[in-house]
Scaffold this motif. Structure first.
Motif, PDB file in Angstrom:
ATOM      1  N   GLN A 198      -0.830   0.281  -4.451  1.00 16.64           N
ATOM      2  CA  GLN A 198       0.247  -0.117  -5.354  1.00 16.64           C
ATOM      3  C   GLN A 198       0.558  -1.616  -5.287  1.00 16.64           C
ATOM      4  O   GLN A 198       1.502  -2.082  -5.911  1.00 16.64           O
ATOM      5  CB  GLN A 198       1.507   0.688  -5.045  1.00 16.64           C
ATOM      6  N   GLY A 199      -0.234  -2.351  -4.515  1.00 14.10           N
ATOM      7  CA  GLY A 199      -0.068  -3.800  -4.494  1.00 14.10           C
ATOM      8  C   GLY A 199       0.995  -4.324  -3.557  1.00 14.10           C
ATOM      9  O   GLY A 199       1.471  -5.458  -3.736  1.00 14.10           O
ATOM     10  N   VAL A 200       1.390  -3.545  -2.551  1.00 13.35           N
ATOM     11  CA  VAL A 200       2.344  -4.038  -1.553  1.00 13.35           C
ATOM     12  C   VAL A 200       1.740  -5.262  -0.865  1.00 13.35           C
ATOM     13  O   VAL A 200       0.554  -5.273  -0.513  1.00 13.35           O
ATOM     14  CB  VAL A 200       2.662  -2.931  -0.520  1.00 13.35           C
ATOM     15  N   LYS A 201       2.534  -6.293  -0.672  1.00 17.99           N
ATOM     16  CA  LYS A 201       2.007  -7.551  -0.123  1.00 17.99           C
ATOM     17  C   LYS A 201       1.713  -7.467   1.362  1.00 17.99           C
ATOM     18  O   LYS A 201       0.676  -7.939   1.840  1.00 17.99           O
ATOM     19  CB  LYS A 201       2.982  -8.699  -0.374  1.00 17.99           C
ATOM     20  N   VAL A 202       2.631  -6.865   2.139  1.00 12.88           N
ATOM     21  CA  VAL A 202       2.482  -6.817   3.594  1.00 12.88           C
ATOM     22  C   VAL A 202       2.853  -5.436   4.094  1.00 12.88           C
ATOM     23  O   VAL A 202       3.864  -4.862   3.668  1.00 12.88           O
ATOM     24  CB  VAL A 202       3.395  -7.862   4.292  1.00 12.88           C
ATOM     25  N   VAL A 203       2.043  -4.902   5.003  1.00 18.72           N
ATOM     26  CA  VAL A 203       2.408  -3.673   5.711  1.00 18.72           C
ATOM     27  C   VAL A 203       2.581  -4.002   7.187  1.00 18.72           C
ATOM     28  O   VAL A 203       1.760  -4.715   7.773  1.00 18.72           O
ATOM     29  CB  VAL A 203       1.361  -2.553   5.527  1.00 18.72           C
ATOM     30  N   ARG A 204       3.645  -3.516   7.757  1.00 21.95           N
ATOM     31  CA  ARG A 204       3.982  -3.780   9.166  1.00 21.95           C
ATOM     32  C   ARG A 204       3.556  -2.566   9.979  1.00 21.95           C
ATOM     33  O   ARG A 204       4.060  -1.451   9.757  1.00 21.95           O
ATOM     34  CB  ARG A 204       5.485  -4.030   9.286  1.00 21.95           C
ATOM     35  N   VAL A 205       2.610  -2.757  10.928  1.00 26.85           N
ATOM     36  CA  VAL A 205       1.980  -1.616  11.588  1.00 26.85           C
ATOM     37  C   VAL A 205       1.827  -1.838  13.091  1.00 26.85           C
ATOM     38  O   VAL A 205       1.881  -2.954  13.583  1.00 26.85           O
ATOM     39  CB  VAL A 205       0.588  -1.332  10.978  1.00 26.85           C
ATOM     40  N   HIS A 206       1.595  -0.714  13.797  1.00 29.27           N
ATOM     41  CA  HIS A 206       1.327  -0.776  15.225  1.00 29.27           C
ATOM     42  C   HIS A 206      -0.177  -0.827  15.501  1.00 29.27           C
ATOM     43  O   HIS A 206      -0.654  -1.653  16.275  1.00 29.27           O
ATOM     44  CB  HIS A 206       1.922   0.441  15.944  1.00 29.27           C
ATOM     45  N   ASP A 207      -0.921   0.067  14.873  1.00 31.67           N
ATOM     46  CA  ASP A 207      -2.365   0.169  15.092  1.00 31.67           C
ATOM     47  C   ASP A 207      -3.093  -0.540  13.951  1.00 31.67           C
ATOM     48  O   ASP A 207      -3.373   0.051  12.909  1.00 31.67           O
ATOM     49  CB  ASP A 207      -2.773   1.642  15.168  1.00 31.67           C
ATOM     50  N   VAL A 208      -3.404  -1.803  14.152  1.00 32.62           N
ATOM     51  CA  VAL A 208      -3.982  -2.628  13.085  1.00 32.62           C
ATOM     52  C   VAL A 208      -5.336  -2.092  12.625  1.00 32.62           C
ATOM     53  O   VAL A 208      -5.637  -2.075  11.429  1.00 32.62           O
ATOM     54  CB  VAL A 208      -4.115  -4.094  13.545  1.00 32.62           C
ATOM     55  N   ALA A 209      -6.172  -1.646  13.544  1.00 29.95           N
ATOM     56  CA  ALA A 209      -7.532  -1.243  13.202  1.00 29.95           C
ATOM     57  C   ALA A 209      -7.559  -0.144  12.138  1.00 29.95           C
ATOM     58  O   ALA A 209      -8.289  -0.250  11.144  1.00 29.95           O
ATOM     59  CB  ALA A 209      -8.272  -0.786  14.459  1.00 29.95           C
TER      60      ALA A 209
ATOM     61  N   HIS B 288      -5.164   0.754  10.066  1.00 30.95           N
ATOM     62  CA  HIS B 288      -4.530   0.298   8.828  1.00 30.95           C
ATOM     63  C   HIS B 288      -5.399  -0.715   8.094  1.00 30.95           C
ATOM     64  O   HIS B 288      -5.372  -0.772   6.864  1.00 30.95           O
ATOM     65  CB  HIS B 288      -3.157  -0.298   9.143  1.00 30.95           C
ATOM     66  N   LYS B 289      -6.180  -1.475   8.822  1.00 29.15           N
ATOM     67  CA  LYS B 289      -7.108  -2.420   8.202  1.00 29.15           C
ATOM     68  C   LYS B 289      -8.120  -1.675   7.340  1.00 29.15           C
ATOM     69  O   LYS B 289      -8.444  -2.083   6.223  1.00 29.15           O
ATOM     70  CB  LYS B 289      -7.815  -3.222   9.290  1.00 29.15           C
ATOM     71  N   MET B 290      -8.627  -0.573   7.851  1.00 23.85           N
ATOM     72  CA  MET B 290      -9.575   0.233   7.093  1.00 23.85           C
ATOM     73  C   MET B 290      -8.923   0.766   5.814  1.00 23.85           C
ATOM     74  O   MET B 290      -9.508   0.727   4.726  1.00 23.85           O
ATOM     75  CB  MET B 290     -10.067   1.399   7.961  1.00 23.85           C
ATOM     76  N   ALA B 291      -7.697   1.248   5.950  1.00 21.18           N
ATOM     77  CA  ALA B 291      -6.977   1.788   4.789  1.00 21.18           C
ATOM     78  C   ALA B 291      -6.753   0.712   3.737  1.00 21.18           C
ATOM     79  O   ALA B 291      -6.903   0.950   2.532  1.00 21.18           O
ATOM     80  CB  ALA B 291      -5.641   2.380   5.238  1.00 21.18           C
ATOM     81  N   VAL B 292      -6.387  -0.487   4.179  1.00 18.76           N
ATOM     82  CA  VAL B 292      -6.150  -1.603   3.267  1.00 18.76           C
ATOM     83  C   VAL B 292      -7.421  -1.984   2.522  1.00 18.76           C
ATOM     84  O   VAL B 292      -7.409  -2.229   1.313  1.00 18.76           O
ATOM     85  CB  VAL B 292      -5.583  -2.818   4.036  1.00 18.76           C
ATOM     86  N   GLU B 293      -8.539  -2.045   3.231  1.00 20.97           N
ATOM     87  CA  GLU B 293      -9.796  -2.459   2.605  1.00 20.97           C
ATOM     88  C   GLU B 293     -10.216  -1.493   1.499  1.00 20.97           C
ATOM     89  O   GLU B 293     -10.624  -1.910   0.405  1.00 20.97           O
ATOM     90  CB  GLU B 293     -10.903  -2.571   3.657  1.00 20.97           C
ATOM     91  N   ILE B 294     -10.123  -0.203   1.758  1.00 20.95           N
ATOM     92  CA  ILE B 294     -10.520   0.783   0.755  1.00 20.95           C
ATOM     93  C   ILE B 294      -9.570   0.768  -0.432  1.00 20.95           C
ATOM     94  O   ILE B 294      -9.991   0.713  -1.603  1.00 20.95           O
ATOM     95  CB  ILE B 294     -10.558   2.201   1.378  1.00 20.95           C
ATOM     96  N   ALA B 295      -8.257   0.794  -0.155  1.00 21.42           N
ATOM     97  CA  ALA B 295      -7.275   0.834  -1.241  1.00 21.42           C
ATOM     98  C   ALA B 295      -7.294  -0.444  -2.068  1.00 21.42           C
ATOM     99  O   ALA B 295      -7.172  -0.409  -3.302  1.00 21.42           O
ATOM    100  CB  ALA B 295      -5.876   1.065  -0.669  1.00 21.42           C
ATOM    101  N   SER B 296      -7.467  -1.581  -1.410  1.00 21.13           N
ATOM    102  CA  SER B 296      -7.507  -2.855  -2.129  1.00 21.13           C
ATOM    103  C   SER B 296      -8.751  -2.945  -3.005  1.00 21.13           C
ATOM    104  O   SER B 296      -8.706  -3.483  -4.121  1.00 21.13           O
ATOM    105  CB  SER B 296      -7.475  -4.024  -1.136  1.00 21.13           C
ATOM    106  N   ALA B 297      -9.870  -2.407  -2.526  1.00 29.14           N
ATOM    107  CA  ALA B 297     -11.097  -2.404  -3.329  1.00 29.14           C
ATOM    108  C   ALA B 297     -10.897  -1.606  -4.610  1.00 29.14           C
ATOM    109  O   ALA B 297     -11.360  -2.002  -5.688  1.00 29.14           O
ATOM    110  CB  ALA B 297     -12.252  -1.832  -2.513  1.00 29.14           C
ATOM    111  N   ILE B 298     -10.195  -0.490  -4.499  1.00 29.16           N
ATOM    112  CA  ILE B 298      -9.930   0.335  -5.688  1.00 29.16           C
ATOM    113  C   ILE B 298      -8.965  -0.382  -6.625  1.00 29.16           C
ATOM    114  O   ILE B 298      -9.179  -0.445  -7.842  1.00 29.16           O
ATOM    115  CB  ILE B 298      -9.353   1.704  -5.259  1.00 29.16           C
ATOM    116  N   ARG B 299      -7.903  -0.971  -6.060  1.00 27.59           N
ATOM    117  CA  ARG B 299      -6.919  -1.661  -6.903  1.00 27.59           C
ATOM    118  C   ARG B 299      -7.538  -2.848  -7.629  1.00 27.59           C
ATOM    119  O   ARG B 299      -7.178  -3.139  -8.776  1.00 27.59           O
ATOM    120  CB  ARG B 299      -5.742  -2.134  -6.034  1.00 27.59           C
ATOM    121  N   LEU B 300      -8.463  -3.516  -6.968  1.00 30.05           N
ATOM    122  CA  LEU B 300      -9.081  -4.718  -7.537  1.00 30.05           C
ATOM    123  C   LEU B 300     -10.463  -4.423  -8.126  1.00 30.05           C
ATOM    124  O   LEU B 300     -11.319  -5.300  -8.213  1.00 30.05           O
ATOM    125  CB  LEU B 300      -9.190  -5.800  -6.461  1.00 30.05           C
ATOM    126  N   ALA B 301     -10.671  -3.182  -8.556  1.00 31.75           N
ATOM    127  CA  ALA B 301     -11.984  -2.745  -9.051  1.00 31.75           C
ATOM    128  C   ALA B 301     -12.511  -3.606 -10.194  1.00 31.75           C
ATOM    129  O   ALA B 301     -13.712  -3.865 -10.285  1.00 31.75           O
ATOM    130  CB  ALA B 301     -11.923  -1.286  -9.481  1.00 31.75           C
TER     131      ALA B 301
END
Length: 314
Positions: A276-287, A289-302
């Motif tokens: 949904q284009g959220v700018k920043v996510v605040r997380v404990h386990d970066v690894a 969440h990084k994977m989740a961001v990469e996949i979701a961002s690839a779809i959003r920016l298809a």
């Protein structure tokens, strides 16, 4: 025309709690060297922002005196700054703590009271030219709500009059968030905080019911319409754990599966947020969440992806 900002991937803000009673790490990183070691790990895993907090805001937590909070966060900020230019956010609602942290090298003030807890906070942020995260705080707006009673008191004084609090009780959660942000943004504007330095946080987990948490997450696009980037914290929040528990998943943090399941579930929420284009996510386990961001961002920016043939599996 698509704004350049909308073409960027969601950024990951890693959490470092320098508190002895943190709900997530139990004070594991209370010592400066341990906090620094964690900072290096989070940066290596993909965090571009580190959020340093010296006061727990979990249900049942206690107020930390200003000087004590400064002594917790400032040495950590200075230590990180000596070896990295990573963006640093200080998680505090107290203006004196924020001012000390900004002088020590922080760039962002993450204020869970949305500038409402300390009347001097907006001025401190504006004077420093810093960025600020303005969080919607339902606990402050509905102090007598059953979901708010388990939280500590936020702010030096009552932010709203009894009449205002009575009016808030009649609002839907979306209406309440809108009203809260309007007041907070007016305070930011009056102090002279530049619009481009403001991010909004819907306050997931703070005095909200399960349904209210889900509604605010479902309707993040409505929050985007206010014209500000979204900063979102859902990592290991209780309502996420509750959903897992209700559906038969192991959630006991003392077990390997239970601890891991909390981060996996949180990463699923991050994926939805990044889509949904959220700018920043605040997380404990970066690894994770990084994977989740990469996949979701690839779809959003298809539309902007390279049209390449995929390699065959061997």
């Amino acid at each position: 025309m698509i704004k350049r900002e909308n073409l960027r991937k969601t950024s990951i803000c890693g959490i470092i709690n320098v508190t002895p009673d943190s709900f997530s790490d139990g004070g594991q990183f209370f010592a400066i060297e341990e906090a620094l070691k964690q900072a290096r790990k989070l940066i290596a895993e993909g965090a571009t922002i580190l959020d340093i907090g010296g006061e727990s805001t979990r249900p049942g937590s206690s107020y930390v005196e200003i000087e004590e909070e400064i002594q917790r966060v400032v040495p950590v900020i200075k230590a990180i700054r000596q070896e990295s230019d990573v963006l640093i956010s200080v998680d505090t609602w107290k203006s004196q703590v924020a001012e000390a942290a900004l002088k020590a090298g922080a760039h962002i003030v993450n204020d869970i009271t949305g500038l409402m807890g300390d009347e001097k906070m907006a001025e401190v942020v504006a004077r420093a030219g810093a960025q600020v995260v303005i969080m919607f705080n339902p606990v402050m707006a509905r102090p007598q709500h059953p979901s708010s009673l388990i939280f500590p008191h936020f702010g030096f004084n009552q932010a709203f009059t009894e009449e205002e609090l009575a009016d808030f009780e009649k609002m839907t959660i979306e209406e309440l968030m809108e009203d809260f942000f309007d007041r907070a943004l007016a305070r930011a504007n009056q102090a002279g905080i530049a619009q481009e330095n403001i991010m909004l946080d819907p306050g997931i987990g703070f005095g909200l019911t399960k349904k209210e948490n889900l509604l605010l997450l479902r309707d993040l696009d409505k929050l985007h319409q206010k014209g500000y980037p979204i900063f979102l914290g859902v990592s290991r929040k209780r309502f996420v754990i509750n959903i897992l528990e209700e559906n038969g998943f192991e959630v006991n943090p003392d077990t390997e599966a239970g601890f891991r399941n909390r981060d996996i579930a949180s990463a699923h929420v991050t994926s939805i947020a990044a889509r949904q284009g959220v700018k920043v996510v605040r997380v404990h386990d970066v690894a994770s969440h990084k994977m989740a961001v990469e996949i979701a961002s690839a779809i959003r920016l298809a539309d902007h992806a390279e049209n390449l043939d995929l390699k065959q599996y061997k």
